[in-house]
Scaffold this motif. Structure first.
Motif, PDB file in Angstrom:
ATOM      1  N   ALA A 142      12.878  19.335  -2.790  1.00  0.00           N
ATOM      2  CA  ALA A 142      11.708  18.459  -2.941  1.00  0.00           C
ATOM      3  C   ALA A 142      11.928  17.585  -4.386  1.00  0.00           C
ATOM      4  O   ALA A 142      11.663  16.473  -4.517  1.00  0.00           O
ATOM      5  CB  ALA A 142      10.355  19.130  -3.069  1.00  0.00           C
ATOM      6  N   VAL A 143      12.471  18.355  -5.423  1.00  0.00           N
ATOM      7  CA  VAL A 143      12.526  17.659  -6.486  1.00  0.00           C
ATOM      8  C   VAL A 143      13.843  16.652  -6.477  1.00  0.00           C
ATOM      9  O   VAL A 143      13.646  15.752  -7.204  1.00  0.00           O
ATOM     10  CB  VAL A 143      12.772  18.673  -7.788  1.00  0.00           C
ATOM     11  N   ALA A 199      12.641  13.805  -4.529  1.00  0.00           N
ATOM     12  CA  ALA A 199      11.927  12.821  -5.426  1.00  0.00           C
ATOM     13  C   ALA A 199      12.631  11.964  -6.155  1.00  0.00           C
ATOM     14  O   ALA A 199      12.474  10.868  -6.642  1.00  0.00           O
ATOM     15  CB  ALA A 199      10.772  13.492  -6.019  1.00  0.00           C
ATOM     16  N   ASP A 229      14.222   9.089  -4.482  1.00  0.00           N
ATOM     17  CA  ASP A 229      13.192   8.115  -4.328  1.00  0.00           C
ATOM     18  C   ASP A 229      13.329   7.205  -5.520  1.00  0.00           C
ATOM     19  O   ASP A 229      13.094   5.898  -5.607  1.00  0.00           O
ATOM     20  CB  ASP A 229      11.881   8.667  -3.857  1.00  0.00           C
ATOM     21  N   LYS A 289       9.654   4.803  -6.808  1.00  0.00           N
ATOM     22  CA  LYS A 289       8.469   5.581  -6.527  1.00  0.00           C
ATOM     23  C   LYS A 289       8.839   6.476  -5.605  1.00  0.00           C
ATOM     24  O   LYS A 289       9.748   6.505  -4.935  1.00  0.00           O
ATOM     25  CB  LYS A 289       7.435   4.567  -6.277  1.00  0.00           C
ATOM     26  N   VAL A 290       7.918   7.644  -5.645  1.00  0.00           N
ATOM     27  CA  VAL A 290       8.031   8.691  -4.517  1.00  0.00           C
ATOM     28  C   VAL A 290       7.464   8.447  -3.180  1.00  0.00           C
ATOM     29  O   VAL A 290       6.238   7.988  -3.350  1.00  0.00           O
ATOM     30  CB  VAL A 290       7.656  10.104  -5.086  1.00  0.00           C
ATOM     31  N   ARG A 291       8.015   8.587  -2.125  1.00  0.00           N
ATOM     32  CA  ARG A 291       7.560   8.060  -1.115  1.00  0.00           C
ATOM     33  C   ARG A 291       6.219   8.992  -0.336  1.00  0.00           C
ATOM     34  O   ARG A 291       5.548   8.546   0.329  1.00  0.00           O
ATOM     35  CB  ARG A 291       8.709   8.040   0.128  1.00  0.00           C
ATOM     36  N   ARG A 292       6.775  10.316  -0.869  1.00  0.00           N
ATOM     37  CA  ARG A 292       5.581  11.272  -0.269  1.00  0.00           C
ATOM     38  C   ARG A 292       5.615  12.408  -1.009  1.00  0.00           C
ATOM     39  O   ARG A 292       6.417  12.734  -2.006  1.00  0.00           O
ATOM     40  CB  ARG A 292       6.077  11.447   1.297  1.00  0.00           C
ATOM     41  N   ASP A 293       4.741  13.358  -0.604  1.00  0.00           N
ATOM     42  CA  ASP A 293       4.809  14.603  -1.479  1.00  0.00           C
ATOM     43  C   ASP A 293       5.902  15.392  -1.153  1.00  0.00           C
ATOM     44  O   ASP A 293       5.631  16.462  -0.012  1.00  0.00           O
ATOM     45  CB  ASP A 293       3.376  15.241  -1.296  1.00  0.00           C
ATOM     46  N   TRP A 294       6.878  15.548  -1.727  1.00  0.00           N
ATOM     47  CA  TRP A 294       8.108  16.260  -1.104  1.00  0.00           C
ATOM     48  C   TRP A 294       7.880  17.846  -1.191  1.00  0.00           C
ATOM     49  O   TRP A 294       8.384  18.558  -0.350  1.00  0.00           O
ATOM     50  CB  TRP A 294       9.412  15.780  -1.630  1.00  0.00           C
TER      51      TRP A 294
END
Length: 208
Positions: free
Chosen positions: A168-169, A172, A175, A181-186
């Protein structure tokens, strides 16, 4: 043996002085991090010390983050590090060559593949994308993403297994680099995926 070959041909030439495939080197290091295990109450505790010598090539490596960065620079340099060829470019790039298709990205219309230890795909902005993840339920999880065409490497390591935080990190960060920007809550997305794979059978109530 494998540990000795890695040390002689990779670690020493790269100056990776805090890296080893030997459990004894990890055990004797004053700067080691202990792996944490997820208990039934979802808390994380350092209940075990895992001896990975029997499976060293498949997950027994211990390394400092500085050493990890040196290895990534070798990959991004296609076998060259600080002006010296450590691995022949032909041999290294061969490990990137796709061998089987593993998926398809409906957003980018790109197929993804598996090479020799690498997941292979393309980022629409950064180009060739190599990635690999590894984890053990008794602690430690890593993810590395390399973009050779953009000279970018992302590596994340945690001392608690069975979660998607490293991926996820890394996603992010990708992204931020490509979209600002971060597209979603990874973290929520990746962690849930790993929990589904893990299942309830890995949650135990253990008396330390």
């Amino acid at each position: 043996n494998f540990a000795g070959l890695a040390e002689d041909y990779i670690f020493k030439p790269l100056g990776m002085d805090n890296t080893s495939f030997r459990f004894s080197d990890y055990r004797d290091s004053e700067e080691r991090a202990y792996g944490h295990f997820r208990g039934k109450d979802d808390s994380w505790k350092p209940l075990f010390v895992r001896d990975a010598d029997p499976e060293a090539p498949a997950g027994g490596l211990s390394a400092s983050l500085e050493d990890y960065a040196r290895w990534m620079r070798l990959q991004l340099g296609q076998g060259e590090f600080e002006g010296e060829t450590i691995v022949s470019p032909e041999s290294l790039v061969e490990t990137w060559r796709p061998h089987s298709q593993t998926g398809y990205n409906s957003d980018t219309y790109e197929a993804s593949f598996y090479a020799l230890g690498w997941n292979v795909g393309r980022d629409p902005v950064l180009g060739l994308k190599l990635s690999h993840s590894g984890a053990f339920n008794l602690g430690t999880r890593t993810a590395v993403y390399l973009f050779p065409e953009s000279d970018l490497g992302i590596a994340v390591a945690t001392h608690a297994g069975s979660n998607g935080v490293p991926e996820a990190v890394a996603l992010a960060f990708e992204d931020f680099v490509t979209r600002g920007k971060v597209r979603r809550d990874w973290i929520q997305f990746a962690d849930q995926k790993f929990l589904e794979m893990e299942g309830e059978f890995t949650k135990y109530e253990i008396d330390p």
